[in-house]
Structure formats: structure tokens, C-alpha cells
Design a protein around this motif. Structure first.
Motif, PDB file in Angstrom:
ATOM      1  N   LEU A 185      19.101   7.775 -20.843  1.00 12.47           N
ATOM      2  CA  LEU A 185      18.039   7.704 -19.846  1.00 12.47           C
ATOM      3  C   LEU A 185      16.895   8.649 -20.183  1.00 12.47           C
ATOM      4  CD1 LEU A 185      20.106   7.452 -16.545  1.00 12.47           C
ATOM      5  CD2 LEU A 185      18.739   5.658 -17.602  1.00 12.47           C
ATOM      6  N   ASN A 186      17.211   9.839 -20.662  1.00  8.73           N
ATOM      7  CA  ASN A 186      16.164  10.783 -21.067  1.00  8.73           C
ATOM      8  C   ASN A 186      15.318  10.215 -22.193  1.00  8.73           C
ATOM      9  OD1 ASN A 186      16.628  12.830 -19.232  1.00  8.73           O
ATOM     10  ND2 ASN A 186      18.070  13.901 -20.553  1.00  8.73           N
ATOM     11  N   LEU A 187      15.961   9.582 -23.159  1.00  8.60           N
ATOM     12  CA  LEU A 187      15.229   8.977 -24.269  1.00  8.60           C
ATOM     13  C   LEU A 187      14.348   7.836 -23.769  1.00  8.60           C
ATOM     14  CD1 LEU A 187      14.726   8.923 -27.309  1.00  8.60           C
ATOM     15  CD2 LEU A 187      16.701   7.403 -27.530  1.00  8.60           C
ATOM     16  N   THR A 188      14.857   7.043 -22.847  1.00  9.08           N
ATOM     17  CA  THR A 188      14.072   5.939 -22.287  1.00  9.08           C
ATOM     18  C   THR A 188      12.853   6.463 -21.542  1.00  9.08           C
ATOM     19  OG1 THR A 188      16.066   4.590 -22.072  1.00  9.08           O
ATOM     20  CG2 THR A 188      14.173   3.953 -20.745  1.00  9.08           C
ATOM     21  N   VAL A 189      13.031   7.490 -20.740  1.00  7.12           N
ATOM     22  CA  VAL A 189      11.912   8.072 -19.992  1.00  7.12           C
ATOM     23  C   VAL A 189      10.894   8.670 -20.958  1.00  7.12           C
ATOM     24  CG1 VAL A 189      11.278   9.927 -18.396  1.00  7.12           C
ATOM     25  CG2 VAL A 189      13.224   8.457 -17.889  1.00  7.12           C
ATOM     26  N   TYR A 190      11.355   9.322 -22.004  1.00  5.31           N
ATOM     27  CA  TYR A 190      10.453   9.904 -23.000  1.00  5.31           C
ATOM     28  C   TYR A 190       9.610   8.813 -23.669  1.00  5.31           C
ATOM     29  CZ  TYR A 190       8.963  12.126 -27.343  1.00  5.31           C
ATOM     30  OH  TYR A 190       8.223  12.580 -28.399  1.00  5.31           O
ATOM     31  N   ARG A 191      10.251   7.727 -24.063  1.00  4.04           N
ATOM     32  CA  ARG A 191       9.518   6.625 -24.705  1.00  4.04           C
ATOM     33  C   ARG A 191       8.528   5.981 -23.737  1.00  4.04           C
ATOM     34  NH1 ARG A 191      14.641   3.905 -27.825  1.00  4.04           N
ATOM     35  NH2 ARG A 191      14.705   5.356 -29.567  1.00  4.04           N
ATOM     36  N   GLN A 192       8.927   5.825 -22.487  1.00  5.95           N
ATOM     37  CA  GLN A 192       8.018   5.252 -21.496  1.00  5.95           C
ATOM     38  C   GLN A 192       6.812   6.165 -21.285  1.00  5.95           C
ATOM     39  OE1 GLN A 192      10.546   4.582 -18.081  1.00  5.95           O
ATOM     40  NE2 GLN A 192      11.000   2.492 -18.707  1.00  5.95           N
ATOM     41  N   GLN A 193       7.031   7.465 -21.275  1.00  6.66           N
ATOM     42  CA  GLN A 193       5.913   8.394 -21.104  1.00  6.66           C
ATOM     43  C   GLN A 193       4.969   8.328 -22.296  1.00  6.66           C
ATOM     44  OE1 GLN A 193       5.266  10.163 -18.244  1.00  6.66           O
ATOM     45  NE2 GLN A 193       3.295  10.365 -19.277  1.00  6.66           N
ATOM     46  N   THR A 219       4.405   5.650 -24.074  1.00  2.00           N
ATOM     47  CA  THR A 219       3.675   4.408 -23.885  1.00  2.00           C
ATOM     48  C   THR A 219       2.590   4.574 -22.830  1.00  2.00           C
ATOM     49  OG1 THR A 219       5.642   3.134 -24.487  1.00  2.00           O
ATOM     50  CG2 THR A 219       3.915   1.957 -23.303  1.00  2.00           C
ATOM     51  N   ILE A 220       2.914   5.241 -21.736  1.00  2.79           N
ATOM     52  CA  ILE A 220       1.937   5.473 -20.673  1.00  2.79           C
ATOM     53  C   ILE A 220       0.778   6.309 -21.202  1.00  2.79           C
ATOM     54  CG2 ILE A 220       1.557   6.687 -18.489  1.00  2.79           C
ATOM     55  CD1 ILE A 220       4.423   5.788 -17.696  1.00  2.79           C
ATOM     56  N   ASP A 221       1.074   7.360 -21.941  1.00  2.00           N
ATOM     57  CA  ASP A 221       0.026   8.209 -22.497  1.00  2.00           C
ATOM     58  C   ASP A 221      -0.889   7.419 -23.435  1.00  2.00           C
ATOM     59  OD1 ASP A 221       1.042  10.361 -21.078  1.00  2.00           O
ATOM     60  OD2 ASP A 221       2.133  11.201 -22.794  1.00  2.00           O
ATOM     61  N   ALA A 222      -0.294   6.563 -24.268  1.00  2.00           N
ATOM     62  CA  ALA A 222      -1.098   5.747 -25.182  1.00  2.00           C
ATOM     63  C   ALA A 222      -1.975   4.769 -24.408  1.00  2.00           C
ATOM     64  CB  ALA A 222      -0.179   4.988 -26.152  1.00  2.00           C
ATOM     65  N   LEU A 223      -1.439   4.175 -23.361  1.00  2.00           N
ATOM     66  CA  LEU A 223      -2.228   3.232 -22.560  1.00  2.00           C
ATOM     67  C   LEU A 223      -3.360   3.931 -21.816  1.00  2.00           C
ATOM     68  CD1 LEU A 223       0.629   0.977 -21.147  1.00  2.00           C
ATOM     69  CD2 LEU A 223      -1.117   0.330 -22.823  1.00  2.00           C
ATOM     70  N   VAL A 224      -3.110   5.123 -21.316  1.00  2.00           N
ATOM     71  CA  VAL A 224      -4.165   5.887 -20.643  1.00  2.00           C
ATOM     72  C   VAL A 224      -5.276   6.222 -21.630  1.00  2.00           C
ATOM     73  CG1 VAL A 224      -4.668   8.138 -19.590  1.00  2.00           C
ATOM     74  CG2 VAL A 224      -2.708   6.805 -18.807  1.00  2.00           C
ATOM     75  N   GLN A 225      -4.915   6.634 -22.826  1.00  2.00           N
ATOM     76  CA  GLN A 225      -5.916   6.935 -23.851  1.00  2.00           C
ATOM     77  C   GLN A 225      -6.713   5.691 -24.206  1.00  2.00           C
ATOM     78  OE1 GLN A 225      -6.826   9.831 -24.952  1.00  2.00           O
ATOM     79  NE2 GLN A 225      -8.303   9.008 -26.376  1.00  2.00           N
TER      80      GLN A 225
END
Length: 78
Positions: free
Chosen positions: A34-42, A44-50
Motif C-alpha cells: 500500500l505504501n508503494l501504491t500511494v508513493y506511485r500515485q503521488q 503521478t499526481i505531481d507529474a499531472l500538476v506540473q
């Protein structure tokens, strides 16, 4: 006879401890996943925000432009 009655509760206790250790191991594995999944999602979110920031910078300022004509919106083949 006291030895036979003494080992039975010990075995039961040992089995319970082993079961708890197995559950804890599965819990740790799940938490790591779950930690790895949350890290990967974050990430992705950071890349999309950029990317959204870059797209907003590329947009022309429409507030200063005059009113647009519908002819400007027509595709070139009309």
C-alpha cells in the motif's frame, strides 16, 4: 502425567503465537504494498500538476483580447 498436561497448553499457546506471527507478516507485506501504491500515485499526481501548470502557461491570455467572432471558430475547410 503432569508433563502431558503441561505440554498441551504450551503447544496451543505456541500455535496461537505462530498464527499471530503469520498474520503480522501478511499485514507488514500489505502495508508495504500500500505504501508503494500511494508513493506511485503521488508521483503521478505531481507529474499531472506540473503538466497542468505548463498547459496553463501556454494558454493565451483571453481576458485582454476583444470579443471573438464565430468565424474564428470555424475549421479552415468551410
Amino acid at each position: 502425567m503432569s508433563t502431558a498436561t503441561n505440554t498441551e497448553p504450551t503447544r496451543a499457546l505456541q500455535a496461537r503465537v505462530e498464527a499471530l506471527e503469520i498474520k503480522a507478516s501478511y499485514g507488514e507485506d500489505l502495508l508495504e504494498t500500500l505504501n508503494l501504491t500511494v508513493y506511485r500515485q503521488q508521483q503521478t499526481i505531481d507529474a499531472l500538476v506540473q503538466e497542468l501548470r505548463q498547459l496553463r502557461q501556454q494558454l493565451p491570455e483571453t481576458g485582454n483580447a476583444g470579443p471573438r467572432s464565430l468565424r474564428d471558430e470555424l475549421p479552415p475547410h468551410y
